[in-house]
Motif scaffolding. Structure first.
Motif, PDB file in Angstrom:
ATOM      1  N   LEU A 276      56.024   6.755  -0.851  1.00 28.56           N
ATOM      2  CA  LEU A 276      55.215   7.887  -0.418  1.00 28.56           C
ATOM      3  C   LEU A 276      54.469   8.508  -1.598  1.00 28.56           C
ATOM      4  N   ASP A 277      55.161   8.648  -2.721  1.00 27.81           N
ATOM      5  CA  ASP A 277      54.522   9.215  -3.902  1.00 27.81           C
ATOM      6  C   ASP A 277      53.401   8.313  -4.403  1.00 27.81           C
ATOM      7  N   ALA A 278      53.628   6.991  -4.363  1.00 27.34           N
ATOM      8  CA  ALA A 278      52.588   6.048  -4.789  1.00 27.34           C
ATOM      9  C   ALA A 278      51.372   6.133  -3.877  1.00 27.34           C
ATOM     10  N   MET A 279      51.598   6.339  -2.581  1.00 22.53           N
ATOM     11  CA  MET A 279      50.476   6.481  -1.647  1.00 22.53           C
ATOM     12  C   MET A 279      49.649   7.712  -1.982  1.00 22.53           C
ATOM     13  N   VAL A 280      50.334   8.796  -2.361  1.00 24.35           N
ATOM     14  CA  VAL A 280      49.613  10.007  -2.761  1.00 24.35           C
ATOM     15  C   VAL A 280      48.838   9.756  -4.056  1.00 24.35           C
ATOM     16  N   ASP A 281      49.489   9.094  -5.030  1.00 25.57           N
ATOM     17  CA  ASP A 281      48.854   8.850  -6.325  1.00 25.57           C
ATOM     18  C   ASP A 281      47.607   7.990  -6.195  1.00 25.57           C
ATOM     19  N   CYS A 282      47.656   6.970  -5.327  1.00 27.39           N
ATOM     20  CA  CYS A 282      46.574   5.977  -5.264  1.00 27.39           C
ATOM     21  C   CYS A 282      45.521   6.300  -4.217  1.00 27.39           C
ATOM     22  N   HIS A 283      45.763   7.331  -3.422  1.00 23.99           N
ATOM     23  CA  HIS A 283      44.876   7.572  -2.279  1.00 23.99           C
ATOM     24  C   HIS A 283      43.426   7.808  -2.704  1.00 23.99           C
ATOM     25  N   PHE A 284      43.212   8.602  -3.740  1.00 24.42           N
ATOM     26  CA  PHE A 284      41.846   8.956  -4.103  1.00 24.42           C
ATOM     27  C   PHE A 284      41.098   7.773  -4.723  1.00 24.42           C
ATOM     28  N   THR A 285      41.846   6.804  -5.263  1.00 25.15           N
ATOM     29  CA  THR A 285      41.199   5.602  -5.795  1.00 25.15           C
ATOM     30  C   THR A 285      40.906   4.600  -4.686  1.00 25.15           C
ATOM     31  N   LEU A 286      41.845   4.460  -3.747  1.00 24.80           N
ATOM     32  CA  LEU A 286      41.714   3.425  -2.722  1.00 24.80           C
ATOM     33  C   LEU A 286      40.940   3.893  -1.497  1.00 24.80           C
ATOM     34  N   GLY A 287      41.017   5.173  -1.177  1.00 23.16           N
ATOM     35  CA  GLY A 287      40.379   5.665   0.037  1.00 23.16           C
ATOM     36  C   GLY A 287      38.885   5.383   0.063  1.00 23.16           C
ATOM     37  N   GLY A 288      38.421   4.765   1.152  1.00 17.19           N
ATOM     38  CA  GLY A 288      37.005   4.461   1.309  1.00 17.19           C
ATOM     39  C   GLY A 288      36.535   3.210   0.612  1.00 17.19           C
ATOM     40  N   THR A 289      37.410   2.537  -0.141  1.00 24.50           N
ATOM     41  CA  THR A 289      37.012   1.315  -0.841  1.00 24.50           C
ATOM     42  C   THR A 289      36.723   0.194   0.158  1.00 24.50           C
ATOM     43  N   ARG A 290      35.628  -0.500  -0.028  1.00 29.76           N
ATOM     44  CA  ARG A 290      35.250  -1.614   0.858  1.00 29.76           C
ATOM     45  C   ARG A 290      35.905  -2.902   0.349  1.00 29.76           C
ATOM     46  N   VAL A 291      36.683  -3.526   1.207  1.00 31.63           N
ATOM     47  CA  VAL A 291      37.443  -4.702   0.813  1.00 31.63           C
ATOM     48  C   VAL A 291      37.191  -5.842   1.785  1.00 31.63           C
ATOM     49  N   ALA A 292      37.126  -7.067   1.259  1.00 35.80           N
ATOM     50  CA  ALA A 292      36.983  -8.280   2.067  1.00 35.80           C
ATOM     51  C   ALA A 292      38.202  -9.164   1.822  1.00 35.80           C
ATOM     52  N   ILE A 293      38.779  -9.704   2.909  1.00 37.02           N
ATOM     53  CA  ILE A 293      40.054 -10.426   2.830  1.00 37.02           C
ATOM     54  C   ILE A 293      39.918 -11.779   3.508  1.00 37.02           C
ATOM     55  N   ALA A 294      40.487 -12.813   2.895  1.00 36.32           N
ATOM     56  CA  ALA A 294      40.529 -14.145   3.499  1.00 36.32           C
ATOM     57  C   ALA A 294      41.904 -14.748   3.257  1.00 36.32           C
ATOM     58  N   ALA A 295      42.552 -15.220   4.320  1.00 41.80           N
ATOM     59  CA  ALA A 295      43.905 -15.774   4.182  1.00 41.80           C
ATOM     60  C   ALA A 295      44.305 -16.426   5.497  1.00 41.80           C
ATOM     61  N   ASP A 296      45.505 -17.007   5.516  1.00 44.13           N
ATOM     62  CA  ASP A 296      46.088 -17.485   6.768  1.00 44.13           C
ATOM     63  C   ASP A 296      46.348 -16.283   7.675  1.00 44.13           C
ATOM     64  N   PRO A 297      46.404 -16.490   9.002  1.00 43.58           N
ATOM     65  CA  PRO A 297      46.415 -15.359   9.938  1.00 43.58           C
ATOM     66  C   PRO A 297      47.492 -14.300   9.694  1.00 43.58           C
ATOM     67  N   ASP A 298      48.748 -14.685   9.485  1.00 45.05           N
ATOM     68  CA  ASP A 298      49.807 -13.688   9.286  1.00 45.05           C
ATOM     69  C   ASP A 298      49.540 -12.815   8.067  1.00 45.05           C
ATOM     70  N   LEU A 299      49.190 -13.454   6.963  1.00 41.45           N
ATOM     71  CA  LEU A 299      48.929 -12.701   5.738  1.00 41.45           C
ATOM     72  C   LEU A 299      47.662 -11.862   5.885  1.00 41.45           C
ATOM     73  N   LEU A 300      46.637 -12.421   6.495  1.00 44.08           N
ATOM     74  CA  LEU A 300      45.399 -11.675   6.715  1.00 44.08           C
ATOM     75  C   LEU A 300      45.675 -10.416   7.531  1.00 44.08           C
ATOM     76  N   ALA A 301      46.413 -10.567   8.626  1.00 42.94           N
ATOM     77  CA  ALA A 301      46.710  -9.423   9.480  1.00 42.94           C
ATOM     78  C   ALA A 301      47.509  -8.365   8.727  1.00 42.94           C
ATOM     79  N   GLY A 302      48.497  -8.806   7.940  1.00 43.48           N
ATOM     80  CA  GLY A 302      49.300  -7.859   7.181  1.00 43.48           C
ATOM     81  C   GLY A 302      48.490  -7.098   6.152  1.00 43.48           C
TER      82      GLY A 302
END
Length: 459
Positions: free
Chosen positions: A300-326
């Protein structure tokens, strides 16, 4: 519901998926004293073995029936019988995983009949289990091949009998191909924290975690799930299934044993970890250990610490279905915007994702989507290195293969600890690759004397 799109390209420009025989062989590499045997050309097995060795940086147990142009035309049954007999005589494995490939599937190999011929010719090897898996290269991906092998292992090695809970503190775990050896090791510790014993199928943490053995070298797998433990899956109190790709394998195990199961699409992020922890608490009849409570608070603390860096970041993901979904669920939970999702094959795990569309394609599709949406981060395997360099964005390496880093298979992605570590990885990548914005300078700015000394010029 995400729209599943098939580009319809005649070929893969920059391949993402890994073939089904690789996935099936990976499942057998998690069994103890086992030899995967690929029924196909010598080069196919050599290529697959190279993939494994570059990824795990370990010697890999893998053999081939070495089909050539003659046996491809007139039949390769004798090759299979000879290969099985040779492996039994020289290595004495507990299990042989007999896996077809695109060549033998096209040739029309009748694997069950060939195994019967082997049993008739060599009755002295009756105690050695042979598990046949039909896994053509022309369909699916690593994940589907892994799932096919899991179904075959359960069908061959788990007795069909009514459930009889003789080991109330024993829990079965069906582990998807998206889990690394580091994940499996953490998963076992997680279960043991509640006083339970886990039988993980397959146990990659026991065979491919990078440990050394006293013998120095073995032609078979160094460790993994024992055949006796697989036969005893019906004596457990429950089965935990991680990954939607193992749905059919879980159905088969429940049908054969009657053991109830609990299914989880993944174990990344707060909600998924909480759900898994609550199930363990109910099965064990024990409260959640204090150290897990602390791990949760750290996440929970890590989520608070990283939120302002990660929030709104545009990300593209490619993987096998289970990993992609996760990864899509995990990134969305942190407020990141998934602007590109590419799966190696069509699977049920893709339909419910919180994105507009999922492309079943290759890494070229990922690059096109990432470039068009101005992605700031890419998540895929080591083949995405050049794409990230061309787009000038960071790459989080995940999936298979990871050949340009050390310790990839040892990394833990699941649980409170793994989720926390992944958050820090994402935030650190974005911080390291952050591009400084040039300061605004009005037209009348002439610069200070110090600026002029340092070579700065007026606008």
């Amino acid at each position: 519901m995400a729209e599943i799109i098939h580009p319809g390209k005649p070929l893969a420009v920059n391949p993402l998926k890994v073939s089904q025989p690789v996935g099936a062989s990976l499942a057998f590499l998690g069994l103890a004293a086992t030899m995967p045997l690929e029924h196909g050309a010598r080069g196919c097995a050599s290529f697959n073995k190279l993939f494994f060795m570059r990824h795990f940086r370990e010697p890999i147990a893998l053999q081939t029936t070495a089909m050539d142009q003659v046996t491809t035309v007139i039949g390769a049954d004798d090759n299979v019988v000879e290969a099985l007999a040779t492996i039994c005589a020289k290595d004495t494995p507990a299990v042989i995983g007999l896996i077809t490939t695109g060549l033998s599937e096209t040739q029309g190999a009748d694997i069950p009949r060939t195994i019967k011929a082997f049993r008739a010719a060599y009755p002295q090897y009756a105690a050695i289990t042979v598990v046949p898996v039909n896994a053509t290269d022309t369909q699916g991906c690593l994940e589907t091949g892994f799932a096919l092998a899991m179904e075959a292992i359960i069908a061959t090695m788990v007795p069909a009998q009514p459930a009889k809970i003789r080991r109330p503190r024993q829990i079965n775990v069906l582990a998807s191909s998206m889990l690394t050896p580091g994940d499996v090791e953490h998963l076992k510790d997680w279960i043991e924290a509640f006083g339970l014993t886990a039988i993980v199928l397959p146990d990659l943490a026991d065979s491919l975690d990078g440990h050394l053995i006293d013998e120095g070298y073995s032609t078979l797998t160094y460790g993994g799930t024992r055949a006796a433990d697989i036969a005893a899956l019906g004596e457990s109190a429950a089965t935990l299934v991680v990954g939607r790709s193992l749905g059919r394998a879980a159905d088969l195990l429940r049908t054969r044993t009657g053991v109830p199961d609990h299914r989880f699409p993944g174990l990344m992020g707060l909600d998924e970890c909480d759900a898994f922890t609550h199930v363990l608490a109910r099965l064990s009849g024990r409260p959640v250990p204090e150290r897990l409570e602390r791990k949760r608070s750290q996440l929970l603390d890590a989520m608070v610490d990283c939120h302002f860096t990660l929030g709104g970041t545009r990300v593209a993901i490619a993987a096998d279905p289970d990993l992609l979904a996760g990864m899509v669920r995990f990134c969305a939970d942190m407020g990141m915007e998934v602007v590109g999702a590419v799966g190696a094959a069509k699977a049920p795990a893709l339909a419910g994702l919180s994105v507009d569309r999922v492309v079943v394609g290759d890494l070229e599709d990922l690059e096109v989507m990432a470039k068009g949406a101005k992605a700031e981060l890419i998540v895929t395997n080591s083949h995405g290195t050049d794409i990230a360099a061309r787009l000038g964005v960071p790459l989080l390496r995940a999936g298979f293969p990871l050949y340009d880093i050390y310790g990839g298979p040892a990394q833990c992605w699941v649980g409170y600890d793994g989720s926390r570590h992944t958050l820090f990885q994402l935030a650190n990548l974005l911080t390291t690759f952050h591009q400084e914005i040039s300061p605004y300078r009005p037209a009348y700015w002439q610069g200070t004397p110090r600026d002029q000394e340092n070579g700065a010029t007026p606008c």
